[in-house]
Scaffold this active site. Structure first.
Site, PDB file in Angstrom:
ATOM      1  N   ALA A 240      20.093 123.798 -17.346  1.00 57.55           N
ATOM      2  CA  ALA A 240      21.206 122.844 -17.273  1.00 57.55           C
ATOM      3  C   ALA A 240      22.312 123.197 -18.263  1.00 57.55           C
ATOM      4  O   ALA A 240      22.213 124.143 -19.052  1.00 57.55           O
ATOM      5  CB  ALA A 240      20.683 121.439 -17.526  1.00 57.55           C
ATOM      6  N   HIS A 241      23.389 122.390 -18.214  1.00 63.13           N
ATOM      7  CA  HIS A 241      24.585 122.654 -19.012  1.00 63.13           C
ATOM      8  C   HIS A 241      24.310 122.602 -20.509  1.00 63.13           C
ATOM      9  O   HIS A 241      23.515 121.805 -20.992  1.00 63.13           O
ATOM     10  CB  HIS A 241      25.699 121.660 -18.649  1.00 63.13           C
ATOM     11  CG  HIS A 241      25.306 120.221 -18.837  1.00 63.13           C
ATOM     12  ND1 HIS A 241      25.446 119.566 -20.032  1.00 63.13           N
ATOM     13  CD2 HIS A 241      24.769 119.316 -17.967  1.00 63.13           C
ATOM     14  CE1 HIS A 241      25.031 118.325 -19.906  1.00 63.13           C
ATOM     15  NE2 HIS A 241      24.610 118.144 -18.659  1.00 63.13           N
ATOM     16  N   ASN A 242      24.947 123.512 -21.228  1.00 64.61           N
ATOM     17  CA  ASN A 242      24.914 123.577 -22.688  1.00 64.61           C
ATOM     18  C   ASN A 242      23.547 123.924 -23.269  1.00 64.61           C
ATOM     19  O   ASN A 242      23.317 123.752 -24.469  1.00 64.61           O
ATOM     20  CB  ASN A 242      25.426 122.275 -23.317  1.00 64.61           C
ATOM     21  CG  ASN A 242      26.901 122.064 -23.072  1.00 64.61           C
ATOM     22  OD1 ASN A 242      27.285 121.374 -22.112  1.00 64.61           O
ATOM     23  ND2 ASN A 242      27.736 122.652 -23.912  1.00 64.61           N
ATOM     24  N   SER A 260      21.607 120.593 -22.958  1.00 60.78           N
ATOM     25  CA  SER A 260      21.825 120.655 -24.401  1.00 60.78           C
ATOM     26  C   SER A 260      20.566 120.943 -25.210  1.00 60.78           C
ATOM     27  O   SER A 260      20.567 120.766 -26.433  1.00 60.78           O
ATOM     28  CB  SER A 260      22.485 119.355 -24.912  1.00 60.78           C
ATOM     29  OG  SER A 260      23.740 119.184 -24.304  1.00 60.78           O
TER      30      SER A 260
END
Length: 341
Positions: A240-242, A260
């Site tokens: 997923a993102h980050n 994250s």
């Protein structure tokens, strides 16, 4: 493409015992060897097959001496397993040895590419893309605007690299992988509806990263999703993102990592592991398959279970879990006897 025994021996720095001019054009397991095939013998458990194999050439250790008649030509090397691996790598390089730009394909005028590149038919290369030397982009691939692809990287058919992403040198992106799709970012409003949060970051793959088929790596909301040098990702992984994954970490298929989360260096993560967002996993961590990670993890921990426990604690607990019906029965019997006393 065909190779003689002597040509193969020259590549492997080995010695031919038998017909140095015999040719092979395919690879096979020793028990399934047939005429025109090359095989190898490294595990003593398979020694019996060398007397029955129909493979034309067999790579063996220098210490091997047949005790019965054989028909296969031998190539003797210091380490048969390493030599065969070297030959596989050489074979793979020959097989992927493509150059030029096939048509139809689209390359924006503002984009550039280096020497000895291959761009397969029906590929799309967007605006301001920079492609290094010896890069191979196989047919039906998509490279979005402002992407950078480093030297010696291979992008296999059907892969998608979205805009602004950066791919390092000597990377491999397998078919169907998607690098830089939007992260899963939505915010609820007063009506209970979910409003999309723009994902304005990118994905950075450092050098020597391997991405498996149908693996997806989401772009960051802000900043970058980062896959560090030497990371190896299996097929069908969701990142997923980050997220940030430390160098030389390996992750098996169907693992999902939420947004994250930071994963350290030299970790080993089994298949179908689920990792929640916004946590930190230390260096040298090992996580067994199908575990669920919902907390920060310190360096060198070994975890199993869902929610995951320390590996030793999980095994001890599992012994009791298996015996739980017997334990309950004993407890009920004691309670019944105590009540009747």
């Amino acid at each position: 493409m065909k190779f003689t025994a002597q040509q193969i021996a020259d590549i492997l720095e080995g010695d031919v015992v038998g017909d140095e001019n015999i040719k092979v054009s395919k690879l096979a397991k020793i028990e399934e060897g047939e005429a025109g095939a090359l095989t190898f013998l490294a595990n003593p458990k398979y020694t019996s097959y060398i007397y029955t194999t129909k493979a034309s050439i067999t790579i063996v250790n220098k210490t091997f001496e047949p005790e019965e008649p054989i028909t296969t030509t031998l190539i003797k090397v210091e380490d048969a397993y390493k030599a065969f691996s070297k030959l596989l790598e050489y074979y793979n390089q020959v097989k992927l040895n493509k150059f030029g730009v096939e048509q139809p394909s689209f390359i924006a005028d503002s984009s550039s590419y280096g020497e000895n590149v291959y761009i397969g038919a029906f590929s799309y290369i967007g605006e301001n893309v920079t492609i290094g030397d010896n890069v191979k982009i196989f047919p039906n691939s998509y490279i979005g605007d402002n992407v950078k692809v480093g030297d010696n990287t291979i992008v296999f058919s059907g892969s998608k690299i979205y805009s602004e992403c950066v791919v390092g040198k000597n990377c491999v992106i397998n078919s169907g992988a998607i690098i830089g799709a939007d992260g899963f970012g939505f915010a609820p409003n007063e009506n209970g509806e979910y409003i999309k949060v723009p994902q304005t970051g990118n994905v950075i793959l450092e050098d020597f990263v391997d991405i498996g088929a149908a693996t997806t790596i989401d772009r960051a909301t802000l900043g970058s999703t980062i896959i560090r040098r030497g990371v190896k990702l299996d097929n069908q992984i969701q990142i997923a993102h980050n997220v940030e994954i430390g160098k030389n970490t390996v992750i098996a298929a169907q693992t999902g990592i939420a947004g994250s989360t930071k994963i350290g260096e030299n970790c080993q993560i089994g298949g179908q592991v689920g990792i929640v967002g916004h946590i930190t996993i230390g260096n040298n961590v090992r996580i067994q398959a199908q575990s669920g990670i919902g907390r920060n993890v310190k360096n060198d921990e070994v975890l199993q279970g869902s929610p995951a426990l320390a590996y030793g604690d999980y095994n001890k607990s599992y012994v009791h879990f298996k015996n739980l019906p017997k334990i309950i029965k004993k407890f009920n019997d004691i309670e019944k006897n105590y009540g009747n006393s």
